[in-house]
Every structure is written in structure tokens, then in C-alpha cells.
Enzyme design. Sequence first.
Site, PDB file in Angstrom:
ATOM      1  N   LYS A  86     -43.683 -73.080 -43.672  1.00 23.93           N
ATOM      2  CA  LYS A  86     -43.559 -74.042 -42.565  1.00 23.93           C
ATOM      3  C   LYS A  86     -42.203 -73.915 -41.853  1.00 23.93           C
ATOM      4  O   LYS A  86     -41.769 -74.815 -41.143  1.00 23.93           O
ATOM      5  CB  LYS A  86     -43.719 -75.478 -43.100  1.00 23.93           C
ATOM      6  CG  LYS A  86     -45.064 -75.798 -43.717  1.00 23.93           C
ATOM      7  CD  LYS A  86     -46.173 -75.881 -42.681  1.00 23.93           C
ATOM      8  CE  LYS A  86     -46.024 -77.001 -41.687  1.00 23.93           C
ATOM      9  NZ  LYS A  86     -46.153 -78.338 -42.272  1.00 23.93           N
ATOM     10  N   TYR A 113     -68.233 -64.361 -29.221  1.00 25.11           N
ATOM     11  CA  TYR A 113     -68.952 -64.765 -28.022  1.00 25.11           C
ATOM     12  C   TYR A 113     -70.101 -63.784 -27.770  1.00 25.11           C
ATOM     13  O   TYR A 113     -70.354 -62.893 -28.584  1.00 25.11           O
ATOM     14  CB  TYR A 113     -67.995 -64.852 -26.834  1.00 25.11           C
ATOM     15  CG  TYR A 113     -66.947 -65.934 -26.990  1.00 25.11           C
ATOM     16  CD1 TYR A 113     -67.320 -67.262 -27.224  1.00 25.11           C
ATOM     17  CD2 TYR A 113     -65.588 -65.638 -26.937  1.00 25.11           C
ATOM     18  CE1 TYR A 113     -66.370 -68.261 -27.380  1.00 25.11           C
ATOM     19  CE2 TYR A 113     -64.630 -66.635 -27.093  1.00 25.11           C
ATOM     20  CZ  TYR A 113     -65.027 -67.939 -27.323  1.00 25.11           C
ATOM     21  OH  TYR A 113     -64.078 -68.920 -27.484  1.00 25.11           O
ATOM     22  N   CYS A 129     -48.750 -78.924 -24.769  1.00 27.14           N
ATOM     23  CA  CYS A 129     -48.026 -78.290 -25.868  1.00 27.14           C
ATOM     24  C   CYS A 129     -47.264 -79.360 -26.634  1.00 27.14           C
ATOM     25  O   CYS A 129     -46.668 -80.262 -26.020  1.00 27.14           O
ATOM     26  CB  CYS A 129     -47.049 -77.248 -25.316  1.00 27.14           C
ATOM     27  SG  CYS A 129     -45.936 -76.543 -26.562  1.00 27.14           S
ATOM     28  N   ALA A 140     -39.112 -87.391 -31.122  1.00 28.01           N
ATOM     29  CA  ALA A 140     -39.295 -88.335 -30.018  1.00 28.01           C
ATOM     30  C   ALA A 140     -37.951 -88.742 -29.441  1.00 28.01           C
ATOM     31  O   ALA A 140     -37.750 -88.734 -28.217  1.00 28.01           O
ATOM     32  CB  ALA A 140     -40.060 -89.563 -30.502  1.00 28.01           C
ATOM     33  N   CYS A 167     -52.365 -77.764 -29.031  1.00 26.70           N
ATOM     34  CA  CYS A 167     -53.076 -77.349 -27.820  1.00 26.70           C
ATOM     35  C   CYS A 167     -54.566 -77.185 -28.099  1.00 26.70           C
ATOM     36  O   CYS A 167     -55.419 -77.638 -27.324  1.00 26.70           O
ATOM     37  CB  CYS A 167     -52.486 -76.060 -27.277  1.00 26.70           C
ATOM     38  SG  CYS A 167     -52.321 -74.729 -28.495  1.00 26.70           S
ATOM     39  N   CYS A 196     -48.686 -75.084 -34.288  1.00 32.90           N
ATOM     40  CA  CYS A 196     -49.238 -76.328 -34.838  1.00 32.90           C
ATOM     41  C   CYS A 196     -50.658 -76.583 -34.351  1.00 32.90           C
ATOM     42  O   CYS A 196     -51.364 -77.439 -34.877  1.00 32.90           O
ATOM     43  CB  CYS A 196     -48.341 -77.511 -34.464  1.00 32.90           C
ATOM     44  SG  CYS A 196     -48.289 -77.861 -32.690  1.00 32.90           S
ATOM     45  N   GLN A 247     -38.506 -86.577 -39.451  1.00 31.81           N
ATOM     46  CA  GLN A 247     -39.517 -86.049 -40.364  1.00 31.81           C
ATOM     47  C   GLN A 247     -39.755 -84.549 -40.205  1.00 31.81           C
ATOM     48  O   GLN A 247     -40.413 -83.930 -41.047  1.00 31.81           O
ATOM     49  CB  GLN A 247     -40.825 -86.811 -40.169  1.00 31.81           C
ATOM     50  CG  GLN A 247     -40.779 -88.228 -40.710  1.00 31.81           C
ATOM     51  CD  GLN A 247     -42.137 -88.883 -40.633  1.00 31.81           C
ATOM     52  OE1 GLN A 247     -43.118 -88.370 -41.125  1.00 31.81           O
ATOM     53  NE2 GLN A 247     -42.181 -90.053 -39.999  1.00 31.81           N
TER      54      GLN A 247
END
Length: 640
Positions: free
Chosen positions: A426, A173, A359, A389, A347, A344, A416
Site C-alpha cells: 500500500k 468485449y 479522481c 480533506a 474512478c 484506488c 488516516q
Amino acid sequence: MSNYANLFSPGKIGSLYLKNRIVMGPIITRLASENGAITAEMTDYYSERALGGVGLIITEAMGVDYPLAFGQPYQVRIHDDRYMPAHAKFVERIHECGAKVFASLWHTGINRGLFEGEVPVGPSAIFNSNTGITSRELSVDEIRDIVEKFGQAARRAMICGYDGVSVHAAHGYLISSFVSRATNERNDQYGGSFENRIRFALEIISAVQSHTRKDFPVICRINGDDFQEKGVTIEESTKFAVELEKAGVAAIDVSAGVYSTMDKMIEPIQYSQGWKLYLSETIRKYLHIPVFGVGVIHDPEFADRAIGEGKADFLVLARELLCEPMWASKAMAGDQHYRKCICCNYCLQRGSNNLPVRCAINPLSGREQHVPKRADKTKHIAVVGAGPAGVTAAVIASKRGHKVDLFESESSIGGQLLLAGVPPQKDKICGFVDYLKKEIVLNKVNLHLNTVFSSSDAEKFDNVVLAVGASPKKMSIKGAELITTTAWDVLKSPEETYSGKNVIVIGAGSVGCETALFLESRGAESVAVVEILPRIASDLDGPSRIKIVEELENASVELFTSSKLEFVEGKNAAIFNVGNKSLLSIPCDLIVVAIGATSSRELAEQLFEKGIAVQLIGDAHSVGRIGEAVHSGFDAVASL
């Protein structure tokens, strides 16, 4: 109670006493109003983290000059007195909730687009490859004007009750761009030598001090390393920190990375916990003021040890607190059940699209006002599918007082996620699966593993929620009928080896790229990725894409973009480049298809034919990533 004596020992920054060493770091939330005013949603977001037990909150970046300090709307402003009432109310609420709070004073400088028709400004007229724009060089008079605006912003912050200010001099910045030789080509008093390049920063510190009382703490966030050619190095940042201490700064907050090395600034999943702390540890050796350390910190035990070993005096958590606002209080209580950020960057991806912060694995983050209420009437609900889900829907429904049965045809929950956690580095995703398992138990969800839910079972329930996922898309390739499989099938057998095999992966989205890395790690002789688009990993956020491209290059995975696999003949595959119309033959023993997935709708259609209403969530509704799955599960039952 925990035994984290270092983490929960009181701290001091200048004249300010803090109850512990946990600092909430700045993340732009887009929860401000369109014109940059603090909103009720933003106040609730921060107060939740204050209630969670952090000692200090450093707000998201607040622009000191409009419009040049800003990159987009919905960014917090502190450049004008008209914003002060909302800031004062915000500070009151944070204090009520038990935390101290610093305002982060910021000017985006070269890292902005053509917002409000204004060209970005910087120390020099430099082309920015991230924005595609050449910045305008600031005149000396303009520099002095910006210095004064930082001072005035600090005055407003002090009057509004902030406990201090953090001057943002990191991440490329405006202030950071003056310090770096990569972006500062001036030959006047603000460029050239190191002393000249830090002059702008020191003048800002002086202006902030001149507009605030003597005991008002001023800290500075700097880069320990830009990880960029001609950028700031640890040697220069150490010298910079020493000069800042001489200027009266009360603490140094050490971060790293600029936009061209964004994976070092907002780390994707591959980075290990605390990897950047060597920067704060190095700088700390030369200072007599507190040093803040940052960098993918998840575990209280690790954090406590880092402070005890002298890596930092305070530890800054940003995405971890976005994910788990109660992190500090749970750590103090010795509670081991909490969400851990999986890095991941859901966000970040939302913020890049100018959407309010959310999130992936905490559906209430940024939605603190929307905690589901207990249901007026208890229902018996079936949730079919125990991926992210389905588990989210089952847990939330149970918390609302419903009786919930969760059905999963496989032997374990996760869906998954179990495949997503297989590729190299991962494993954070596997930690999320463990969290979901405990949530099922704690919330008394009736889990039925190895159980196929049929349309006839639906009649026993008041509501049916289908989270049955998706199936991988397949394709037929001439001559490759016997050597073609899918990425899902490959990842379902993580112990399989591919020694001596030449493998071609079709599809260079995130799944294809990660599968290619997995195949290389399992001994493949060669791995090639074929993608019809001109760009690989286009579904990933910026930092994640930078990192996976680097990993593919390091693993010698051959990339064929703007290309398609035409046919296989014997042990060779023909790759056709749609751009230059060339045809290339490469060795091929195995073809792995990673071209996406199709929602599974068979059960939904059966229930529809019987006149039974169902709700589809997760990939069964629309194929997406973890965040979309979790949020769809939450939304489906929040008012059921």
C-alpha cells in the site's frame, strides 16, 4: 528540461507523425450526454490532457451499434451520422491543444446487462458470471451486419477529422470474445480453429479499411493474456498480432485481462509499475509495426527506460493522466512534483455506479470547468486537521488568495493516510502524503504540527473548517476485555511483531482485510476474519476485491462469513454462524476490531454552542474513503 530522450523522441504510426511516445489510453468517463453525444465537459476533460503534452489521445470506447454495443447510458456513440457535428468540434479542440486523436471503436458484446431491454450478444450462448445473464448467439448475418457497422463508424470518424481509429479487440468485449475459446463455442467459420476465431476481427479491419482512405491509420487493441482458463494466451495473442499486421494494421496496443480477471485489466493498488510490459515486449519481437505497452506506469524515468529497453514503442497511460493531466509536460520540464495515481479505483467505482468520472486525489479531474477563482476578499481561514480533506481545503483556499493556518495535533500530516499506507503493497498512499507535504509548502499554508486547536482559538479567524477525522468503533466481547484492540491501534505500530499469536479480526471490510494481511506479514501464527455479512470486502471495487480475496487465500487467512464472535473462554473464541446456527471454537490470543468509524464532532459541538459557524469536511462530516475526503475539502472552500 528532462533527459528522457526515448520518451520524447518523435514517433510514427502508419503515415501519422507524433511528437512523443506518450499515449492517453481509453477510460469511459460518463461525461457524454444521456443519449451518448459529446458534451462540453467531455471536450474540456480531453483537451486538458492534450494541453498537458501527450502525443496521442485514444478516446474512450465509442459504440458502433445501438443499443447492443452499449452497456449503459452516458457512453459515447458514433453509430449514427447525427452524432458527427459534436465529434468534429471535439476533434478540432484536441488539435488546437496540440495532440492527435484516435476514435476507439467498440462493441461491448457479452459484457452488458439488460440495457434497453436487449439481451447481450456474443459468439455463443454463454452464461456470464459477472452479469448473471446468458448471452444470445449471433447469427452469421448479424455478424456481417456488425462488421459493416464498424466500417461505417470508421468512416464517420475519418470525416470528423480523427487522425485514426483504434479497434477495441480486448478485455472480453465482442471481438475479444470471438478470439477466446472460453467464450466462443461455435462450430462454423467463426469458431473452432484459431484461424476461424480471429476471422471476425480480420473482417472488421478489412471493413474499416474499405470505408477509409488508404493513409488513414488503423490500430488494434488486443489482450496479451486473458489470465483465464481457455482464454487467450501470450502465444495466441502473438499469432493474432502477426495476422493483424498482415491485414494492414498500423500498430498493436497490448493490454490484458477480462472481466473475470478484472484485477489484471484495471489494476488495484497492489500491482507494481509496468508489470504488464512483458506482454508488449514479447509480441514486439515478432512484428514490424509499433507496439503500445500498458500497465500502471507512473514515473517518466521508468517510462523512458522501458522504451529504451524495447518493452514497447509507445506507452499508454490512462488513470495516471486522469490523475495528473500535465504529466507529459511536467516530465519534459523535469518537474518532479506531480500527482501519482494510487490505483484506488475511485474512478472505476464511480463509473460502475453510472456516475461521471472523478479522481480521488485530483478534485478537478472531470470538472475542468470548475477551477476556483481568486477570492474577491481575502479571509483568514483556520483548517483543523491535516488529513487529505484538511490539506486539500487549506491548499485550495490559499490558491484563492486567503491566508490559511492549518492545525494538526499529531507530529505529521496525513491523518488516516498514514495508517492506510501500512498494510503490504500500500506504499503508493505514502507517495500521496509526500505530494501533500510539498503542496503545503508551495502554496504557503501556515502549518502548525503538534498543535491542539480549541474553541477559543476560533475567534481569531473569519472561517473555520474542521477536518478532524473520526475515531474507530469499539465493541465489548465477553471474556476478551484484556485482549481486544482496534485495527487503527495495530496499524499505528507497524514495527510490532505478532509471532506465535492467534489473531481474530472482527469485520471484513477493506480495513479488516488489509489489517489481517498486515498481521500475517508480521508473523502471526494464524489469522481469522469474522464477518456478519455473507460477503467480504464488499466496500471495494471489483478489481480490488478480486485481488484482496486472492491475497487472503494465499496468506491462509481463515474467513468466517455470516458469522459473529460470541465470547472468549481461556485461549479459545466461539464463532457462531448465523446461517446454519453452528458454533465453532478457534484459538485466540488477540482480537482486532475493524467495524468502522464514527465522525469526531466534539469540537464542532463546542463551536456551535458558542455560535461559531463551521464547515465539517472529510470523515468529520461523513466517514468515507480518500476520494470523498479530498472532494469534500475542495468543495468546502471553492467559493469561500
